[in-house]
Each structure stands twice: as C-alpha cells, then as structure tokens.
Enzyme design. Structure first.
Site, PDB file in Angstrom:
ATOM      1  N   ALA A   1       5.508   0.696  -9.509  1.00 57.57           N
ATOM      2  CA  ALA A   1       5.712  -0.714  -9.833  1.00 57.57           C
ATOM      3  C   ALA A   1       7.098  -1.187  -9.424  1.00 57.57           C
ATOM      4  O   ALA A   1       8.073  -1.021 -10.164  1.00 57.57           O
ATOM      5  CB  ALA A   1       5.483  -0.948 -11.325  1.00 57.57           C
TER       6      ALA A   1
ATOM      7  N   GLU B   1       3.744  -1.418   1.185  1.00 51.70           N
ATOM      8  CA  GLU B   1       4.795  -0.395   1.336  1.00 51.70           C
ATOM      9  C   GLU B   1       5.743  -0.775   2.469  1.00 51.70           C
ATOM     10  O   GLU B   1       6.167   0.056   3.265  1.00 51.70           O
ATOM     11  CB  GLU B   1       4.195   1.008   1.516  1.00 51.70           C
ATOM     12  N   GLY B   2       6.045  -2.063   2.519  1.00 50.41           N
ATOM     13  CA  GLY B   2       6.925  -2.610   3.547  1.00 50.41           C
ATOM     14  C   GLY B   2       6.096  -3.160   4.687  1.00 50.41           C
ATOM     15  O   GLY B   2       5.318  -2.424   5.298  1.00 50.41           O
TER      16      GLY B   2
ATOM     17  N   ARG C   1     -27.724  -0.129  20.274  1.00 51.64           N
ATOM     18  CA  ARG C   1     -27.959  -1.527  20.612  1.00 51.64           C
ATOM     19  C   ARG C   1     -28.308  -1.668  22.098  1.00 51.64           C
ATOM     20  O   ARG C   1     -27.517  -1.263  22.957  1.00 51.64           O
ATOM     21  CB  ARG C   1     -26.690  -2.341  20.283  1.00 51.64           C
TER      22      ARG C   1
END
Lengths: 265, 387
Positions: B124, B365-366, B268
């Site tokens: 925190a 985290e930055g 596909r």
C-alpha cells in the site's frame, strides 16, 4: 489410521488398440496416466487423512499398484497428489492376471499393510469391469461399500457412506476395515503441490514380488485367472433402423406381427 | 526455448501450469465478467505451495535461494490463463517484498509463515496525490506510547479487502519529505482500518482493487519495518525485486494471447484456406512470437541476476524488463485481437480480455514512462561514475 489406495496405470487415450494375437491391450507408444476414477479415490483418501490429522490423529496414505516397472511413475504422481508412500507389485508371475488374480495379489499385499480403509476407483477406464475393488474385499473378508459418493461419518470402528445406486442413494454404516470404491461426484481432485512433487521425486518405492506377499504362483497371473478371453473386438457401429411409412392401422398391424415374430410378446 | 531452469523451478512451473489449465482457464471469463474475487483458485494456489516460492525456507517457504526467478516462473504460467487471477498471487509477492528487504528476524517469523501458507498480502503505497511521485504520500503515522496512530487513505490497492497483511507506507516525519516515510505492517481487522469501494476496471477484473481507509488506526510500535524514515528506500528496493514479476505477468499474458492467435489462424478459413496460409498473417505471428521470446529472455536474465546477489544497478535492469515486456504484451495482445478480426472484438471470444488485461502492465508498479526515466537516469549515473 492407515489408509490404502489401489490405483491402476492406464493408457492416456480413449482410442485403445488391441493385439489380435494375444487379445490384450497395446500399451507401447501410448502415454500413461492414473486411471481417472482412482484419482478421486486418492483425493478422498488424502482428504480423510488431512481431516484426521487436523483432529490430532495419526493417519497415512499408502498407494498400491500392480503393474510393470514403469507403473512406478503412476505411484510417484500419486505421491505428488498427497500420498505419503507407495508400494509397487511387480513380478513376471503377475502377468496376464484377470480381475480375480489381480484382486488376489492386491489383497495379499494389503494383508501386509494392514489398512483400516482401502479406497479404489469404481472401475478402470480400460477394462471397465469394476470387479477388482469388490474382489479385494472378498479375498480379505473385509466389508465393502461400492460406488461411494460421500463419506458421511467416520470413527475408529465404522464408516457411514452414501452410495450411488440405480434408484438414487443408499446410506449405510460399515464396520472397519472396509474396501470402498468411489464415483467421481465424491470430490474435485486437487492438482499436484510443490512439496508433493519434491516428495515424489525423493520417494523410495519398494517393489514387492510374489514371494514378498506370500502368494503361490498358481494363484497369480495367467495361471491364477479363471477368465479366458476368447475374442476382443470393437462393437460394430449401430446402423440406422428400418423406417416404415403408411396408415396408422396398417403400421400397428405390421408392428404387432413383427413383435410376435421376434417373440417379444 | 529452454531457459535451463533448475529441477525445482521446473516443478514450480509444472505445478503452476496445471492450476492455470485445469482451474483458471475454465473460469477466467466468468470471473472477468463478475469481478468476484477468485477464492477457490487462491486456495488451490496455496495448497499447491506456490506462495512459498518467494519466501525463505527458514520461514516455511521454499525459495531455494531464487525468489525472484521463482516468482516470475509462477506468475508467467498463471498469467497465460488469466492475468487478473494471477495477480492475487503476484500482488501477494509484492506485498511481501518489503518484509523480505526490511523486516527483522522476529517480524519475518511473525508474518512470513502465514503468507507461505496462503494468507494474502498487499502493498500500500499509492494515494490520490501520490502516484508516480510516490515520495509525496500523505498518510500520517504518529507515535503515541507503544502504538503508531495512522490516518489517511491509500488508493487502488491490489488485493485490498481480501488480503490479511498490508505493508503500508506512512509519513512518520513530515519535515523530511521522502526521507520521512516509513513502512508499517497493518493487519486486516485492526480497529480504525477499513476498506473503500471496489474499483470497476478495464482489465484484470478478477483482481480486487480497493481504497484502504485509516482513521485513528492504532498498530503496535513493533510493526514498523527497519528504521523510521527508510520507507521510501524500502519501496524502491521492493520495486527492484518486484518489477520482473510484473514483466513475467506481461510475458504470460502475451504468450497466452499468442497461443490463441496461432490456434485460431489454423482454424479460421477464408478464401478457401486457413488464414495461417497467408504470408501477411504469418509475418504478424512471427513478429509477435519473436518479441515475446525476447521479453521472456530479458525477464529471466534480470531475475537470475538479481537472485545471484551480484546485481549492480538493479533498478535500471529491473525497469528494463518491466517496461519492455509490458510494451510487448500490449502490442502482441492488440495484434492477437486483429488476427481474430471481428470475432476478436466480441466478448464471446477469449482474446479481447488479454488486450484489456495487458494494459495495466504498462501502468502499475511505475508507468512505463517512469521506467524509462529510471533506465535513463541509471545510464547517466553509471557514465558519471565511470562504470
């Protein structure tokens, strides 16, 4: 409390092939796995153990299998899933065993292990007989509870289980020692733990031969097997039935005479 | 490619992979939709001993001397199936790092065995006015006898409300700025500690993100980690260890999306052939795969270097791994959606979730801008020091 689990290593595929010469399964080149029903048996055994240990009681789970040397892999996997130790029954004398000779050999090994509870899967996905679990109980003269869907209660003398039967469920109390076979609704098996995997790697797994379980050769393997497999074949695919069209009365007459002809009515 | 993990690390990977495939993948869409916290899976992760991999053996962990690499291995595997559910694990790692870098032996004995057994932790730091500028936190802790009295609000805390153990960064000396910040452990249930609303997010929706509210919350003096005033340093040291984990999450998300895209390209059919038959599409896949592998190589190189204990300028390299892997994840998941075409844009298909989940790795985290700033500063500092 001593808990044992009997497992079987089976091919990890649903596309089994037979050797037409020997009427046996072709196991070469097929990956193996623990019989899926046995994984539920193992999980239940480990849960009982953990519950007892939480209550301060001693409890261990030993896994047992009869098979070729490579069945050791299945035993190590069982240890990674929470079993404490394992025993491999492996000897040429065990080869070609049917369910009678297999359950005899496993029972002889269990005599040495002296368990209070024995868990098996309800059947193996390759043979599908469901006979080995009950066979063990008969050989050992233990009580048996098949198709167990829930353990309701357990004490030192008896276990109360809920069995899955055709009409629904049956709850019964059984004295120990007991052999149980379990159905898959009994639990959701865990995935291996890291400590379990490390234990599995380090575990020394003893190999017991016929002499170790005091089993005379004539009661083992092909010799000890009353079953004779005459032929193994894949059932033919069902073909589409006959389709009749016409007036209701006419069709009803036709159907009635066919049923008579087939001696159904 | 083989990264030559130790036998134990390979076991960690197998254990994590089985949980990812058997337990997480079947329910990832459900949790993404509901935003519920995936407790049954967290319990499975705990039972599998995976919370032990970043904790030393003397505290009931199994880090075997390589906590950062282990953390990355497990996070990558879990993230392949769901980057959000994986975060319950990874954010506990982040919340635990301040204990690893700053706690006394006694403090470690108090908290680490519980985390090893599966008690969640949370980190925190962030506040409404302290994001990238983490040194300007305002949550205040004042010493009153044998207790710290905490007041303030933390924002966007991962595992908030679900975790039991919180490493909280508080100002203990307002006159000293960033050097007046300290790390204090607060346990859930402490009077005066409550939780704000759960955030409704773009991605990682199975992860809980909440406010932490402290109102005259009293915690024992002994809950302060290290010396008063070392909080900002603890946070930075934590990030050095934890950023490769975010990078591993990004690699896992990218790999998960790539695997689905490759599979889809073979299934596909258009113009009478599988779309994997078109060179333009194969080149897209080739670039995606190359970048994922490059990111993975960087992540594990950095993680190993940190674990070796020989690392220098850790911040620079830790930031490189996070920044690069996160950018790769964003690019690769966006292109994976492109390969799925219109179907990829639909929530009925699993691929758009990877794109939503990837975005956060460039932010938390930055932000990647902060990472680049760290890398640049590191370069200049190294040059100035004649390295």
């Amino acid at each position: 409390m001593k808990i044992c689990v009997c497992i079987k290593q089976v091919p990890a595929t649903t596309e089994v092939k037979f050797d037409p010469e020997t009427n046996t399964l072709v196991r070469e080149g097929v990956d193996s796995q623990i019989n899926p029903f046995d994984v539920y048996a193992l999980e239940e055994a480990v849960r009982v153990k953990e519950r007892l240990q939480k209550e301060g009681e001693e409890a261990t789970v030993t896994v047992l299998t009869m098979g070729p040397p490579q069945a050791e892999q299945a035993l190590r996997e069982a240890i990674s899933l929470g079993a404490d130790d394992a025993v491999l029954l492996s000897d040429r004398a065990f080869r070609g065993a049917d369910t009678w000779a297999t359950s005899y050999a496993l029972a002889q090994a269990l005599r040495k292990l002296q368990p209070d509870l024995v868990f098996c899967g309800m059947q193996a996905i390759d043979g599908d007989t469901g006979q080995v679990g009950p066979g063990i109980a008969v050989h050992l003269d233990y009580a048996q509870a098949t198709y167990v869907a829930k353990i309701e209660a357990l004490d030192k003398r008896k276990i109360t289980v809920r069995r899955l039967v055709e009409q629904g469920y049956e709850v019964c109390a059984v004295r120990l020692p007991v052999v149980m076979t379990v159905v898959k609704e009994i639990n959701e098996p865990r995935t291996p733990s890291l400590r379990g995997k490390m234990n599995a790697k380090k575990a020394r797994i003893p190999v017991w031969k016929a002499a170790d379980i005091e089993a005379p050769e004539e009661k083992l393997g092909l010799q000890g097997s009353p079953t004779q497999v005459v032929k193994v074949f894949s059932p033919p695919h069902r073909e589409g039935g006959e389709k009749w069209t016409g007036e209701p009365e006419e069709l009803a007459d036709k159907l009635a005479s066919l049923l008579k002809e087939l001696e159904v009515v | 490619m083989d990264y030559f993990f130790t036998e134990e690390q390979q076991m960690m990977r197998e254990v994590a992979r089985e949980i990812a495939e058997k337990r997480i993948r079947p329910v990832a869409a459900e949790y993404d939709e509901s935003g519920e916290f995936p407790w049954p899976i967290v319990e499975a992760i705990a039972e599998a001993d995976l919370f032990r991999v970043f904790i030393p053996e003397e505290y009931e962990g199994m880090d075997l001397g390589t906590p950062v690499t282990n953390m990355c291995i497990v996070t990558e595997e879990l993230s392949k199936a769901c980057g959000g559910i994986a975060l319950a694990f990874a954010a506990t790692g982040l919340g635990t790092m301040p204990l690893l870098v700053a706690a006394s032996d006694e403090q470690k004995k108090r908290w680490l065995p519980r985390i090893a057994a599966g008690t969640l932790a949370a980190f925190a730091l962030t506040e409404a006015n302290a994001g990238s500028d983490a040194g300007s936190v305002q949550t205040r802790a004042v010493l009153d006898g044998d207790h710290w009295v905490i007041n303030g609000t933390k924002q966007w805390i991962t595992n908030g409300g679900e975790a039991e153990i919180y490493t909280v960064f508080c100002v203990t000396d307002p006159s000293k700025g960033a050097r007046g910040v300290s790390t204090i452990v607060v346990e859930k249930g402490t009077p005066g500690f409550s939780f704000g609303k759960k955030e409704d997010k773009l991605g990682i929706r199975a992860s809980a993100t909440r406010e932490l509210v402290f109102q005259d919350c009293r915690v024992p003096k002994e809950n302060l980690l290290g010396r008063p005033g070392t909080g900002f340093i603890n946070a930075m040291k934590t990030f050095d260890l934890s950023r490769p984990g975010v990078a591993a999450q990004a690699v896992g998300i990218a790999q998960g999306a790539l695997d689905l895209a490759v599979k889809y390209s073979r299934e596909r059919h258009q113009f009478g052939q599988p779309i994997s038959g078109f060179q333009g599409l194969r080149w897209m896949l080739a670039d995606m795969a190359t970048k994922v592998e490059a990111a993975r190589a960087l992540v594990y190189a950095v993680a190993r270097w940190i674990d070796s204990g020989q690392a220098k300028r850790t911040t620079t390299y830790s930031a490189m791994s996070k920044c690069f892997a996160a950018d790769v994840a964003m690019e690769v998941t966006t292109n994976a959606v492109q390969i799925f075409g219109g179907y990829g844009y639909m929530k009925e298909y699993p691929i758009e979730k990877y794109m939503r989940d990837a975005k956060i790795t460039q932010i938390y985290e930055g932000t990647n801008q902060i990472q680049r700033d760290e890398i640049g500063r590191g370069l200049i500092a190294a040059a100035a020091a004649g390295e």
